[in-house]
Design an enzyme around this catalytic site. Structure first.
Site, PDB file in Angstrom:
ATOM      1  N   ARG A 111      26.953 -12.159  -7.367  1.00 25.91           N
ATOM      2  CA  ARG A 111      27.684 -12.869  -8.427  1.00 25.91           C
ATOM      3  C   ARG A 111      29.118 -12.403  -8.529  1.00 25.91           C
ATOM      4  NH1 ARG A 111      23.580 -13.087 -13.423  1.00 25.91           N
ATOM      5  NH2 ARG A 111      23.626 -10.882 -12.992  1.00 25.91           N
ATOM      6  N   LYS A 169       7.948 -10.144  -9.675  1.00 31.85           N
ATOM      7  CA  LYS A 169       6.597 -10.388 -10.221  1.00 31.85           C
ATOM      8  C   LYS A 169       6.555 -11.499 -11.241  1.00 31.85           C
ATOM      9  CE  LYS A 169       8.911  -6.889 -11.589  1.00 31.85           C
ATOM     10  NZ  LYS A 169       9.183  -5.495 -11.646  1.00 31.85           N
ATOM     11  N   GLU A 206       4.713  -8.479  -1.323  1.00 34.21           N
ATOM     12  CA  GLU A 206       4.087  -7.148  -1.458  1.00 34.21           C
ATOM     13  C   GLU A 206       4.786  -6.294  -2.527  1.00 34.21           C
ATOM     14  OE1 GLU A 206       1.261  -5.784   0.473  1.00 34.21           O
ATOM     15  OE2 GLU A 206       1.510  -4.563  -1.313  1.00 34.21           O
ATOM     16  N   VAL A 252       3.985  -5.995  -6.793  1.00 34.31           N
ATOM     17  CA  VAL A 252       2.998  -5.160  -7.503  1.00 34.31           C
ATOM     18  C   VAL A 252       3.024  -3.752  -6.911  1.00 34.31           C
ATOM     19  CG1 VAL A 252       0.560  -4.841  -8.087  1.00 34.31           C
ATOM     20  CG2 VAL A 252       1.493  -7.157  -7.908  1.00 34.31           C
ATOM     21  N   GLY A 259      16.811   3.610 -12.556  1.00 27.21           N
ATOM     22  CA  GLY A 259      16.624   2.300 -11.915  1.00 27.21           C
ATOM     23  C   GLY A 259      15.190   1.817 -11.918  1.00 27.21           C
ATOM     24  N   GLU A 294      13.201  -2.803 -16.047  1.00 30.50           N
ATOM     25  CA  GLU A 294      13.693  -4.166 -15.864  1.00 30.50           C
ATOM     26  C   GLU A 294      15.050  -4.301 -16.550  1.00 30.50           C
ATOM     27  OE1 GLU A 294      11.789  -6.578 -14.034  1.00 30.50           O
ATOM     28  OE2 GLU A 294      10.995  -4.601 -13.610  1.00 30.50           O
ATOM     29  N   ASP A 300       5.499  -6.800 -17.978  1.00 28.95           N
ATOM     30  CA  ASP A 300       5.610  -6.542 -16.539  1.00 28.95           C
ATOM     31  C   ASP A 300       4.227  -6.192 -15.958  1.00 28.95           C
ATOM     32  OD1 ASP A 300       7.479  -5.787 -14.139  1.00 28.95           O
ATOM     33  OD2 ASP A 300       6.177  -4.052 -14.401  1.00 28.95           O
ATOM     34  N   LYS A 328       1.793  -8.323 -13.162  1.00 28.28           N
ATOM     35  CA  LYS A 328       1.181  -7.695 -11.982  1.00 28.28           C
ATOM     36  C   LYS A 328      -0.340  -7.832 -12.034  1.00 28.28           C
ATOM     37  CE  LYS A 328       5.064  -4.476 -11.558  1.00 28.28           C
ATOM     38  NZ  LYS A 328       5.623  -3.228 -12.070  1.00 28.28           N
TER      39      LYS A 328
HETATM   40  N1  HSE Z   1      10.195  -2.191 -14.142  1.00 32.75           N
HETATM   41  C1  HSE Z   1       9.173  -2.095 -13.163  1.00 32.75           C
HETATM   42  C2  HSE Z   1       8.384  -0.816 -13.397  1.00 32.75           C
HETATM   43  C3  HSE Z   1       9.781  -2.106 -11.795  1.00 32.75           C
HETATM   44  O1  HSE Z   1       8.859   0.027 -14.158  1.00 32.75           O
HETATM   45  O2  HSE Z   1       7.291  -0.685 -12.879  1.00 32.75           O
HETATM   46  C4  HSE Z   1       8.800  -2.206 -10.661  1.00 32.75           C
HETATM   47  O3  HSE Z   1       8.060  -3.384 -10.715  1.00 32.75           O
END
Ligand code: HSE
Length: 357
Positions: A43, A100, A124, A127, A182, A185, A196, A200
């Site tokens: 972006r 996901k 892959e 999850v 990192g 999300e 999240d 999954k």
């Molecule tokens: N935010 C997600 C976690 C990232 O903490 O598991 C990986 O899917």
């Protein structure tokens, strides 16, 4: 030469470019051809970045380039990512994704398009971050009736619970650190409220039981209602607390849910700490197998996405399928499961289900 594009250059996207470049020679040997990064959809500019010469801002360039045979979508979310993913498949390009939300919401549709177009659709990395789980579940365990899949499926919440439990950190401090590392999300609500893990769980349930689940119908509770006192009391009673996603085969479908559980300290899942995830599969022939590893983070997730790029490149002619089921997965009420509960009756009561192995 096989050319691919990466959509998105955040934590995961930059990791994918890095890992693919590091293993370039090995990958060429595996595929029998060079696999070259041609574009990264961004972006904004990244001046001085080692991949700056690959960066473009117009998706149409990638969509219309006949040289591109594989597209890796790591944008996240289900808006632009959905549009680009669909267009990439319709343009006859294989699609790999760690998204996901997109797989849980639109995976079945994308899978159908991929089949019609004769291209690969692999996810892959959606999850378990770096843990190989979807291919083992669908391929290595193909000769099993899968009866249950469950586990710690979110790295951020496991990191927070571990930091609160073992270092006495506050929820806010632990979340901040998980974001810095990192793991979280873009909007960490999806992590801490369990969405999240729910996405999954829906993907795992679909692959395990062959029917696409309505992700919005899966009962989901996150970890925001827990406090240090719950973790302390749990420990005094011989438990730790983990957020589990569970999908259990029932007579006419499956029972799936996400919620914090009391895990006996003697159980293997109790020792899964920090960003680590673990997923247990119970199959009719194999019994119980557990997959363990880093569930989030730049390089672990990139490892899974890059492997999907390699798979797609290896199967340009003879496509591979991670087949999601047709809609209509039946969700049994969670009441079908008998459990013991811990209830802390204060102004703001906490309810925790006991996990019984
Ligand atoms: N935010 C997600 C976690 C990232 O903490 O598991 C990986 O899917």
């Amino acid at each position: 030469m096989i050319k691919y594009a990466i959509l998105g250059y955040g934590v995961v996207g930059s990791g994918v470019a890095e890992v693919m470049a590091e293993q370039r020679e090995k990958i060429a040997a595996l595929v029998g051809d060079e696999v070259e990064l041609k574009y990264i959809l961004v972006r904004h500019d990244y001046p001085g970045d080692p991949f700056a010469d690959k960066m473009v801002t117009d998706f149409a360039l990638i969509e219309q380039d006949p040289e591109i045979s594989v597209v890796a979508e790591v944008i996240g979310g289900a808006n632009a990512a959905y549009d680009y993913s669909k267009r990439a498949l319709l343009a006859g390009k294989s699609l790999v994704s760690s998204n996901k939300e997109l797989v849980a919401l639109h995976g079945a549709e994308l899978c159908t398009i991929a089949r019609e177009k004769g291209v690969n659709y692999l996810f892959e990395g959606s999850v378990g971050g770096g843990i190989p789980i979807l291919r083992p579940l669908t391929q290595c365990l193909a000769a099993n009736r899968i009866d249950e899949v469950f586990g710690i499926l979110n790295g951020t919440t496991n990191y927070i619970l571990t930091a609160m439990d073992t270092q006495g950190q506050s929820f806010a401090d632990a979340l901040k650190k998980a974001q810095e590392l990192g793991y979280a999300e873009a909007d960490p609500t999806a992590d801490v409220e369990g969405h999240d893990a729910c996405r999954k769980t829906a993907i795992l349930a679909d692959l395990a039981f062959g029917r696409n689940m309505d992700v919005n119908a899966i009962p989901t509770q996150g970890i925001t209602t827990l406090d240090a006192a719950d973790l302390e009391l749990a420990r005094a009673l011989g438990y730790t607390v983990k957020l589990l996603g569970r999908a259990i085969r029932t007579e006419d479908g499956c029972c799936a849910f996400v919620e914090p559980h009391l895990i006996p300290l003697s159980h293997l899942l109790a020792s899964v700490s920090g960003v680590m995830n673990a997923c247990v599969v119970r199959g009719s022939a194999v019994g119980e197998v557990m997959f363990y590893g880093p569930g989030a983070g730049k390089r672990p997730t990139a490892s899974a996405v890059a492997a999907d790029i390699v798979q797609a490149a290896q199967h340009i002619e003879h496509r591979r399928d991670t087949a999601l089921g047709a809609p209509g997965g039946v969700l049994a009420p969670e009441a079908a499961l008998v459990s013991r509960w811990y209830i802390r009756a204060e102004d703001d009561p906490t309810r925790l289900k006991e996990f019984t192995p």
